[in-house]
Design a protein around this motif. Sequence first.
Motif, PDB file in Angstrom:
ATOM      1  N   LEU A  91       0.816  -1.216   0.000  1.00  0.00           N
ATOM      2  CA  LEU A  91       0.000   0.000   0.000  1.00  0.00           C
ATOM      3  C   LEU A  91       0.850   1.267   0.000  1.00  0.00           C
ATOM      4  N   LYS A  92       2.158   1.099   0.044  1.00  0.00           N
ATOM      5  CA  LYS A  92       3.076   2.241   0.058  1.00  0.00           C
ATOM      6  C   LYS A  92       4.372   1.818  -0.600  1.00  0.00           C
ATOM      7  N   LYS A  93       5.007   2.754  -1.289  1.00  0.00           N
ATOM      8  CA  LYS A  93       6.339   2.527  -1.841  1.00  0.00           C
ATOM      9  C   LYS A  93       7.332   3.253  -0.947  1.00  0.00           C
ATOM     10  N   LYS A  94       8.544   2.737  -0.880  1.00  0.00           N
ATOM     11  CA  LYS A  94       9.578   3.351  -0.047  1.00  0.00           C
ATOM     12  C   LYS A  94       9.755   4.821  -0.439  1.00  0.00           C
ATOM     13  N   GLY A  95       9.743   5.705   0.546  1.00  0.00           N
ATOM     14  CA  GLY A  95       9.928   7.135   0.314  1.00  0.00           C
ATOM     15  C   GLY A  95       8.670   7.887  -0.066  1.00  0.00           C
ATOM     16  N   GLU A  96       7.580   7.170  -0.327  1.00  0.00           N
ATOM     17  CA  GLU A  96       6.324   7.786  -0.752  1.00  0.00           C
ATOM     18  C   GLU A  96       5.511   8.209   0.472  1.00  0.00           C
ATOM     19  N   GLU A  97       4.832   9.329   0.354  1.00  0.00           N
ATOM     20  CA  GLU A  97       3.917   9.767   1.412  1.00  0.00           C
ATOM     21  C   GLU A  97       2.517   9.274   1.069  1.00  0.00           C
ATOM     22  N   VAL A  98       1.885   8.563   1.990  1.00  0.00           N
ATOM     23  CA  VAL A  98       0.529   8.061   1.764  1.00  0.00           C
ATOM     24  C   VAL A  98      -0.305   8.236   3.028  1.00  0.00           C
ATOM     25  N   ARG A  99      -1.604   8.290   2.834  1.00  0.00           N
ATOM     26  CA  ARG A  99      -2.535   8.282   3.967  1.00  0.00           C
ATOM     27  C   ARG A  99      -2.725   6.818   4.365  1.00  0.00           C
ATOM     28  N   MET A 100      -2.623   6.531   5.653  1.00  0.00           N
ATOM     29  CA  MET A 100      -2.769   5.157   6.123  1.00  0.00           C
ATOM     30  C   MET A 100      -4.216   4.702   5.913  1.00  0.00           C
ATOM     31  N   ASN A 101      -4.404   3.624   5.159  1.00  0.00           N
ATOM     32  CA  ASN A 101      -5.730   3.082   4.887  1.00  0.00           C
ATOM     33  C   ASN A 101      -5.871   1.765   5.650  1.00  0.00           C
ATOM     34  N   TRP A 102      -6.257   1.855   6.903  1.00  0.00           N
ATOM     35  CA  TRP A 102      -6.351   0.682   7.769  1.00  0.00           C
ATOM     36  C   TRP A 102      -7.402  -0.304   7.283  1.00  0.00           C
ATOM     37  N   ASN A 103      -8.497   0.197   6.720  1.00  0.00           N
ATOM     38  CA  ASN A 103      -9.566  -0.693   6.267  1.00  0.00           C
ATOM     39  C   ASN A 103      -9.150  -1.549   5.081  1.00  0.00           C
ATOM     40  N   ALA A 104      -8.066  -1.185   4.388  1.00  0.00           N
ATOM     41  CA  ALA A 104      -7.591  -1.977   3.253  1.00  0.00           C
ATOM     42  C   ALA A 104      -6.708  -3.144   3.703  1.00  0.00           C
TER      43      ALA A 104
END
Length: 146
Positions: A91-104
Amino acid sequence: MGTEGRELSWDDNIQNDSSFVELPEGDYEFTIDHYERGRSQGSAKIPPSNMAIVFFNIRTPEGQEVTIKENYILHSRLEWKLSELFCGVGLKKKGEEVRMNWNALPGLTGRAQISLDADKNDPSKKYNHIKKIYPKEQGKYTAGSF
């Protein structure tokens, strides 16, 4: 917060034994079963904070299924651990900023290094622990091929 089971009376019959399985240390595939929202009590280094309790299902080579519960404290000092989790399931790539999607998370898979750690208060007791989650390999792209 829901609880499973029921209260026993003083003279109830009992049958179930511990189902704890000590995994040999090593690398294992996992599937995230579910997560629960909680709150950490805090420590000398981190104040009380929101916490996700993530349940990982591990299948041993012998076919046994083991569940490991891991706490993820939502605090900036532990952001690296949150990134490791989300990178580990793709759900995330190294160095990428993402919103945590716990439901996924439920149903997602990955690979982790499992250790067998002694209890801090009683060294005779040991617990399976996720020491490291490996980044999920993204699909490889080769120019000119489909």
